[in-house]
Design a protein around this motif. Structure first.
Motif, PDB file in Angstrom:
ATOM      1  N   ARG A  18       0.771  -1.184  -0.029  1.00 33.40           N
ATOM      2  CA  ARG A  18       0.043  -0.087  -0.038  1.00 33.40           C
ATOM      3  C   ARG A  18       0.989   1.128  -0.032  1.00 33.40           C
ATOM      4  N   VAL A  19       2.103   1.151   0.755  1.00 38.14           N
ATOM      5  CA  VAL A  19       2.794   2.267   0.843  1.00 38.14           C
ATOM      6  C   VAL A  19       3.610   2.553  -0.498  1.00 38.14           C
ATOM      7  N   SER A  20       3.887   1.455  -1.131  1.00 38.25           N
ATOM      8  CA  SER A  20       4.370   1.442  -2.645  1.00 38.25           C
ATOM      9  C   SER A  20       3.352   2.174  -3.540  1.00 38.25           C
ATOM     10  N   ASN A  21       2.135   1.707  -3.433  1.00 43.41           N
ATOM     11  CA  ASN A  21       1.202   2.268  -4.262  1.00 43.41           C
ATOM     12  C   ASN A  21       0.800   3.549  -4.063  1.00 43.41           C
ATOM     13  N   VAL A  22       0.638   3.937  -2.776  1.00 42.48           N
ATOM     14  CA  VAL A  22       0.809   5.566  -2.685  1.00 42.48           C
ATOM     15  C   VAL A  22       1.652   6.242  -3.006  1.00 42.48           C
ATOM     16  N   ASN A  23       2.705   5.797  -2.856  1.00 44.60           N
ATOM     17  CA  ASN A  23       4.259   6.286  -3.704  1.00 44.60           C
ATOM     18  C   ASN A  23       4.045   6.525  -5.031  1.00 44.60           C
ATOM     19  N   ASP A  24       3.605   5.204  -5.420  1.00 48.07           N
ATOM     20  CA  ASP A  24       3.444   5.468  -7.077  1.00 48.07           C
ATOM     21  C   ASP A  24       2.306   6.469  -7.339  1.00 48.07           C
ATOM     22  N   ASN A  25       1.310   6.604  -6.789  1.00 48.27           N
ATOM     23  CA  ASN A  25       0.386   7.627  -7.160  1.00 48.27           C
ATOM     24  C   ASN A  25       0.895   9.113  -7.105  1.00 48.27           C
ATOM     25  N   ILE A  26       1.343   8.901  -5.929  1.00 44.93           N
ATOM     26  CA  ILE A  26       2.244  10.473  -5.538  1.00 44.93           C
ATOM     27  C   ILE A  26       3.239  10.890  -6.803  1.00 44.93           C
ATOM     28  N   GLN A  27       3.930   9.830  -7.064  1.00 45.19           N
ATOM     29  CA  GLN A  27       4.756  10.098  -8.117  1.00 45.19           C
ATOM     30  C   GLN A  27       3.931  10.357  -9.709  1.00 45.19           C
ATOM     31  N   THR A  28       2.896   9.963  -9.667  1.00 50.03           N
ATOM     32  CA  THR A  28       1.838   9.863 -10.730  1.00 50.03           C
ATOM     33  C   THR A  28       1.506  11.405 -10.797  1.00 50.03           C
ATOM     34  N   ASN A  29       0.744  11.576  -9.826  1.00 51.00           N
ATOM     35  CA  ASN A  29       0.460  13.179  -9.376  1.00 51.00           C
ATOM     36  C   ASN A  29       1.550  14.172  -9.482  1.00 51.00           C
TER      37      ASN A  29
ATOM     38  N   GLN B 192       1.318  17.017 -12.014  1.00 47.12           N
ATOM     39  CA  GLN B 192       1.419  18.516 -11.776  1.00 47.12           C
ATOM     40  C   GLN B 192       2.447  18.977 -12.516  1.00 47.12           C
ATOM     41  N   ASN B 193       3.410  18.329 -12.691  1.00 45.26           N
ATOM     42  CA  ASN B 193       4.742  18.868 -13.448  1.00 45.26           C
ATOM     43  C   ASN B 193       4.034  19.264 -15.066  1.00 45.26           C
ATOM     44  N   GLU B 194       3.207  18.614 -15.623  1.00 45.40           N
ATOM     45  CA  GLU B 194       2.537  18.614 -16.919  1.00 45.40           C
ATOM     46  C   GLU B 194       1.675  19.776 -16.712  1.00 45.40           C
ATOM     47  N   MET B 195       0.806  19.733 -15.505  1.00 41.82           N
ATOM     48  CA  MET B 195      -0.193  21.057 -15.535  1.00 41.82           C
ATOM     49  C   MET B 195       0.527  22.206 -15.215  1.00 41.82           C
TER      50      MET B 195
ATOM     51  N   ASN C 277       6.087  20.593  -4.161  1.00 44.66           N
ATOM     52  CA  ASN C 277       7.205  20.328  -2.958  1.00 44.66           C
ATOM     53  C   ASN C 277       6.588  19.745  -2.081  1.00 44.66           C
ATOM     54  N   ASP C 278       5.445  19.943  -1.486  1.00 42.79           N
ATOM     55  CA  ASP C 278       4.749  18.963  -0.357  1.00 42.79           C
ATOM     56  C   ASP C 278       4.632  17.500  -1.033  1.00 42.79           C
ATOM     57  N   HIS C 279       4.102  17.184  -2.048  1.00 42.43           N
ATOM     58  CA  HIS C 279       4.133  15.735  -2.686  1.00 42.43           C
ATOM     59  C   HIS C 279       5.555  15.244  -2.544  1.00 42.43           C
ATOM     60  N   HIS C 280       6.833  15.899  -2.849  1.00 43.15           N
ATOM     61  CA  HIS C 280       8.033  15.632  -2.938  1.00 43.15           C
ATOM     62  C   HIS C 280       8.269  14.922  -1.535  1.00 43.15           C
ATOM     63  N   THR C 281       7.784  16.061  -0.444  1.00 42.34           N
ATOM     64  CA  THR C 281       8.110  15.599   1.081  1.00 42.34           C
ATOM     65  C   THR C 281       7.256  14.328   1.158  1.00 42.34           C
ATOM     66  N   ILE C 282       6.128  14.217   0.927  1.00 44.83           N
ATOM     67  CA  ILE C 282       5.325  13.173   1.357  1.00 44.83           C
ATOM     68  C   ILE C 282       5.860  11.929   0.861  1.00 44.83           C
TER      69      ILE C 282
END
Length: 500
Positions: free
Chosen positions: A200-211, A215-218, A465-470
């Motif tokens: 689950r942590v890996s999935n959350v991390n993957d989702n955050i990476q996707t986000n 966000q970079n594209e946005m 930046n917040d997502h990178h920290t998370i």
């Protein structure tokens, strides 16, 4: 090998070592005693037994790891050496006493078969000692029955102890097995839970990476939109500038329409002068030629501005329709005027052509711009020709007076048409002013939107930046969970080793 089997094997090894040490010490003591008594036969027998015991232990136990086999072999060989001593060396009651020691020795492993073998061989030794001749035969005959009875009672007590020990050991092993099984089940469940948590942590991390990627594209898109907004603001500012130029052009056109109306009034006064004003009329015709040339230049400027103000096609179409009607009326009146109105007929034709050209330019501005320039060039040539013809006509102006009377009526209608044209020009100018203001407001709105997009880009940057920290925190949590799981497995293994 499971833990229970390993535990039994380790127990067998330790008991075998205890049996070996106990029997070896006893044999060494007895060997020393017979040496002290100087009984060579018994000393040699015990010395051989010590050698055989050492050979069995190091061969079966240390080398082959057959500790169970060593236990059986040591018990059987010990009894056989006692029976051999009774049969062939020395039949004495002291040898029979050793059967009690060997009975306890056979019970050390707490195995029924081994104990029964030892007990049976002991009874056989007692019987052999009782029936064979001995130096102390009377003592043996008196004490052997009692010794056998004590031996049997001791065997019963030892068997009861073995039985209780086996039951206790079975219960203990079963309890350990259940405890180990529970620990294994709990460990497996815990490992599954930890694996699920890590997944689950890996999935959350993957989702955050996707986000983060989204966000970079946005952010890039917002920057592009912001740049586009700036570009649009500049374009709208240019449109506003063009609208201002169009307003100036329309005002100039309105001014020219007023001047044309005044000139028409002057022509009307000139027509009233009659024949006496023929010379002045010639001069006025020259002025009309100049005015036509100015009008030609004005329509050229108007054509250029029409190319920039294609958003006002509806109003320009209305002007074109009115211009067509004006040209038609002028043509009709020129036709009525005859030869004297020929110049104005040509002017009316050119105005009608100009109106048609303006209409075509409104429909296809980009594609017909070259045709419009050619039409304007042709119109200028014809206007110059008309000016030449008017000058030629001025030389024979004596016959024009009659026609100017008819022209007077035509000019009256022409003045009305020019007044209508002036009204339409004023309306178009007002609309152009409105478009200029709206363009300025739109440019201001786009600038505000650009500023809002810049703020949104800054917000997305902060959120990234917040997502990178998370993401970093989740990675650390996954590493800690993996370390905790490894420590738990290590503790379980250590606990199992302690049980063994």
């Amino acid at each position: 090998m499971d833990i229970i089997t390993q535990l039994k094997a380790d127990n067998m090894r330790k008991k075998s070592l205890l049996m070996f040490i106990t029997l070896l010490v006893a044999l060494l003591v007895i060997f020393a005693a017979y040496l002290y008594k100087q009984e060579a036969g018994m000393a040699v027998l015990y010395g051989v037994e010590i050698v055989v015991l050492l050979a069995l232990y190091f061969a079966l136990g240390r080398a082959m790891k057959k500790f169970r086999l060593f236990s059986y072999a040591s018990v059987i060989i010990s009894y056989l050496f006692r029976i051999y001593a009774i049969l062939f060396v020395q039949n004495s009651f002291s040898v029979n006493i050793l059967f009690f020691f060997l009975l306890a020795y056979a019970a050390l492993q707490f195995e029924n078969v081994l104990f029964f073998i030892g007990a049976g061989l002991g009874i056989a030794g007692f019987l052999a000692s009782y029936w064979l001749p001995a130096a102390d035969a009377g003592l043996i005959h008196n004490l052997v029955p009692t010794a056998v009875l004590c031996y049997v009672l001791t065997a019963i007590l030892l068997y009861a102890m073995i039985y209780l020990h086996q039951n206790l050991m079975d219960s203990f092993l079963l309890s350990i097995k259940k405890t180990i099984q529970t620990m294994e089940d709990q460990g497996a469940a815990y490992r599954q839970e930890m694996a699920a948590i890590i997944d689950r942590v890996s999935n959350v991390n993957d989702n955050i990476q996707t986000n983060l990627h989204a966000q970079n594209e946005m952010k890039s898109a917002v920057h592009e939109i912001s740049k586009g907004s700036v570009t649009q603001s500049e374009q709208i500012a240019q449109i506003a500038g063009h609208a201002g130029d169009t307003v100036q052009s329309m005002e100039f056109l309105t001014q020219m329409s007023g001047e044309l109306t005044n000139e028409s009034l002057e022509a009307q006064e000139t027509a009233k002068s009659g024949e006496k004003a023929v010379e002045n009329l010639t001069l006025e015709i020259s002025d009309v030629v100049d005015t036509i040339m100015e009008l030609n230049n004005t329509f050229t400027v108007l054509t250029q501005k029409v190319e920039e103000t294609n958003t006002f096609t509806d109003s320009i179409k209305q002007i074109t329709e009115q211009t067509n009607l004006l040209a038609l009326n002028a043509s009709i009146e020129a036709a009525r005027a005859g030869e004297a109105g020929r110049g104005f007929s040509i002017v009316a034709d050119e105005i009608r052509r100009l109106a048609e050209t303006t209409h075509e330019t409104t429909e296809k501005i980009n594609h017909n711009l070259a045709d419009l320039n050619q039409s304007n060039a042709a119109a200028r040539d014809k206007l110059e020709l008309s000016s030449t013809q008017i000058l030629t006509t001025a030389e024979s102006s004596q016959n024009v007076t009659t026609y100017f009377r008819k022209l007077l009526k035509t000019l009256n209608g022409q003045v009305e048409k020019f007044k209508e044209f002036d009204t339409l020009s004023k309306k178009v100018t007002e609309k152009a002013h409105g478009v200029e203001g709206a363009s300025s407001e739109l440019a201001a709105i786009i600038q505000e939107t650009s500023a809002s997009l810049e703020e949104m880009s800054a917000t997305i940057e902060s959120l990234t930046n917040d997502h990178h920290t998370i993401a970093e925190t989740l990675n650390e949590a996954a590493v800690q969970a993996e370390q905790f799981r490894a420590k738990t497995e290590k503790m379980q293994k250590k606990f199992a080793d302690q049980i063994i």
